[in-house]
Structures are given as C-alpha cells and as structure tokens.
Design a protein around this motif. Sequence first.
Motif, PDB file in Angstrom:
ATOM      1  N   ARG A 124       0.856  -1.195   0.000  1.00 19.06           N
ATOM      2  CA  ARG A 124       0.000   0.000   0.000  1.00 19.06           C
ATOM      3  C   ARG A 124       0.884   1.234   0.000  1.00 19.06           C
ATOM      4  O   ARG A 124       1.827   1.335   0.792  1.00 19.06           O
ATOM      5  N   SER A 125       0.595   2.151  -0.890  1.00 21.18           N
ATOM      6  CA  SER A 125       1.395   3.368  -1.021  1.00 21.18           C
ATOM      7  C   SER A 125       0.547   4.582  -0.718  1.00 21.18           C
ATOM      8  O   SER A 125      -0.644   4.656  -1.090  1.00 21.18           O
ATOM      9  N   THR A 126       1.124   5.527  -0.040  1.00 22.09           N
ATOM     10  CA  THR A 126       0.502   6.814   0.247  1.00 22.09           C
ATOM     11  C   THR A 126       1.417   7.919  -0.279  1.00 22.09           C
ATOM     12  O   THR A 126       2.471   7.654  -0.847  1.00 22.09           O
ATOM     13  N   GLU A 127       1.028   9.142  -0.052  1.00 22.32           N
ATOM     14  CA  GLU A 127       1.857  10.252  -0.504  1.00 22.32           C
ATOM     15  C   GLU A 127       3.150  10.354   0.295  1.00 22.32           C
ATOM     16  O   GLU A 127       4.166  10.838  -0.212  1.00 22.32           O
ATOM     17  N   ASP A 128       3.118   9.906   1.542  1.00 22.80           N
ATOM     18  CA  ASP A 128       4.288  10.059   2.407  1.00 22.80           C
ATOM     19  C   ASP A 128       5.221   8.858   2.385  1.00 22.80           C
ATOM     20  O   ASP A 128       6.440   9.011   2.471  1.00 22.80           O
ATOM     21  N   GLN A 130       5.583   4.161   1.805  1.00 24.90           N
ATOM     22  CA  GLN A 130       5.105   2.892   1.275  1.00 24.90           C
ATOM     23  C   GLN A 130       5.002   1.885   2.413  1.00 24.90           C
ATOM     24  O   GLN A 130       5.918   1.786   3.239  1.00 24.90           O
ATOM     25  N   ARG A 150      10.901   3.753  -1.586  1.00 28.75           N
ATOM     26  CA  ARG A 150       9.884   3.133  -2.426  1.00 28.75           C
ATOM     27  C   ARG A 150      10.564   2.241  -3.458  1.00 28.75           C
ATOM     28  O   ARG A 150      11.612   2.580  -3.991  1.00 28.75           O
TER      29      ARG A 150
END
Length: 364
Positions: A124-128, A130, A150
């Motif tokens: 799952r990756s977010t803006e801040d 991984q 990342r």
Amino acid sequence: MEETSKMALTHWKSVIAEAKRKLAHTLKRFNDQDRHYACWLLCGVNRQFFELLDGRIPVPNPEVSFDRNYCLSYDRPLSSKTLRSIAGVVRRTVNKVRRDSVCYPRTKAFHNRIDFDASCYTVRSTEDAQFLELMSLQPGKRISLRLKGRSKIRGTLQLIRDTAGTYSLRVYVPQQCEEKRKTGTVIGIDLGYTEMMATSEQELLGTDLGQYFSAISDKRRKNSEGRNRMHSLFRNLLKKPNKDNLAKAERIRKHNLGRKKQRARYIRDIGVIKTIVNRELNLLFTRKKNPIKEIVVEDLSARMKVHFGKKWNRRLSGWMRGYLQERIRYKAKKFGIEVSEVNPAHSSRECPPVSLHGQKEPTR
C-alpha cells in the motif's frame, strides 16, 4: 532451492576433502602422472567427479578450459587400463567415505526468518511512504510495516531478524545480465590477503583491504579476551552465592556478556570490506580501455593446510575468500565475462604464455 543447493554443495566438498585424506597414503605409491590424474578427479565438485560416481572413466579434455590446466602437465597419455585402475581406487574410497564417514546433512529450521509468498502480503502506497502489510497468525489481521523508500515489490519476500535485533526485508528480482563478450583480453587474477587481488597486467586492486582484515581480527581478539575475563568472574561469583555476588553476576551478565552490540559492530566493520570489494570489481569489469573478455581465477574452495602461527591463522580465518569468489562470479555474469577457475597451486610463480592470437592466457 538456494539453501538446498548450498547444503548439497557443502556435503560433496566434505566428501572430497575426506576422500583426499584417506587417499594420502595410497597416492604416495603412484608416480607423478598417476597421482596427478587422481587429484584431478577430486579437484572439486565438477563434471569428472560425478562421472566417476556414475561408474564411468573420466578423461581430461584439453579443449575444455577447466581441463586445460591439468592436461598441460601430461608428458604422455595414460592408457585406458591405467585410467580404469586409478578411477576404481578413487571411486571405492569415495563410496566408503560416503557410507562410513560423511553423512548427508540434515535440514535445520530457521528461527530468524519468515518467507511470504505473493498471497501473504499486500503493498500500500501513500503520498508520504510505502507500507507492507503482512499476514499474521490472527485471521483477518495483518501487520503493517513502514518501508524506507519506495520500490517495486513482487514475488517471494523474506523477513529476517539478525542477531543485532534489526529487521531486513529481502526481495528477489531477476538480474539483468549483459550478453557474453566476444572481444577483449584474457587476464589472470591472483587473490591475496594484503591486497584484494593482483592481475596478470601487474595491477594491484584493493591495496588497503588487508589492513581492514587485520584491524577487525585484532579488535575481535581484544574484545574476546575481555569477555573471557568477564565470563571467569561471572562463574566465580556464582560459586559463592550470596546477595551481593548474585547481584553483581546479574549486572555482568546483562551489561558485559551480551552479543547484540558485538554483532552490530561486526556487521558494520564487514560492510566496509564488502563496499571495497564491490567497488574494485565494478571498476575492473566496466573499464573502457582494454576491456576484459575472460578472467582466470584461483579456486580457493579447498581448506588451507598450511599453518603460519597463531596470530596469522586467526587473521586468515577472517579472510573473506568465499565472499570474494562469490562476488567475482556474480559480477562477471552480470557484465558478460567468462570465468575460468584453476588450481591455485604455484599459480603465482609462473608467467602466462602467449596464445596463438597474441593475447596473454594465464595457465599453470
């Protein structure tokens, strides 16, 4: 599969080493050429060794680069009867060693490692950052780990906890290798302790590597002496159990006999050596001037039987010759360079002859 192959390779190396020890007295009755053929059969986990176990009579082929090192010393071809006789003696010794002395190793469970296939984790990756969500023992619940950086994560993962208490995640990806080089020079490499290697072009690489090896060995010796004194004091305190002695023994056990900091310090020191090895190999294999097509390197998988004294035996035991050979094979395959391994005996004393193409080709 990787662990199984390493375990099998270790087993066969142990069989060969024990067979050589058993044959030491018998080989003294052979002449030089017969003894040379018997040693060639047991020079490593190679083609001729498994042909011998299958009941065939291996014959050195001077056209193969691996056999060329042994065929050059033959002053006359051996008869089929002589080959059959020597091969029979070696085969019977190997089978006896496999039956009586060296047993196949048992597999062991890894308590510091967990493998996760593609169905056991999600990314799952977010803006801040991984995140990696791993399957847990509780149904419907997953363990979320925040990753540093990342990257593309796929295939089987390995979560490893080392003795220093840190966790690392290993991701296996296919290695992109260059095509095999068809043009270039052939050089010989002589691995050493004080310098990482010396080439047949009179070039020394990794000249400061021996200083790091010696410094790490001497530092570990000094730390071990201090730990031995603490162990002795700890045992003496337990022999006279009272409140003060037990409290002091507990403090020694907690603050002086642990291995967490010791292991972390050793990993940090070894990381410097690995950096030097990979840097020098990259510079050698990627050079633009006079590129390399093939390298001839010593096979240092056999055990060293020479003793140099207590101090140097301790230092040589920390020589990472196995890591050096592994990185040479890996880097050479990555850059499309062929690797030929030869017997290390007397390889540093002889000059390489000139081949028919005008290139220097190192041989024994």
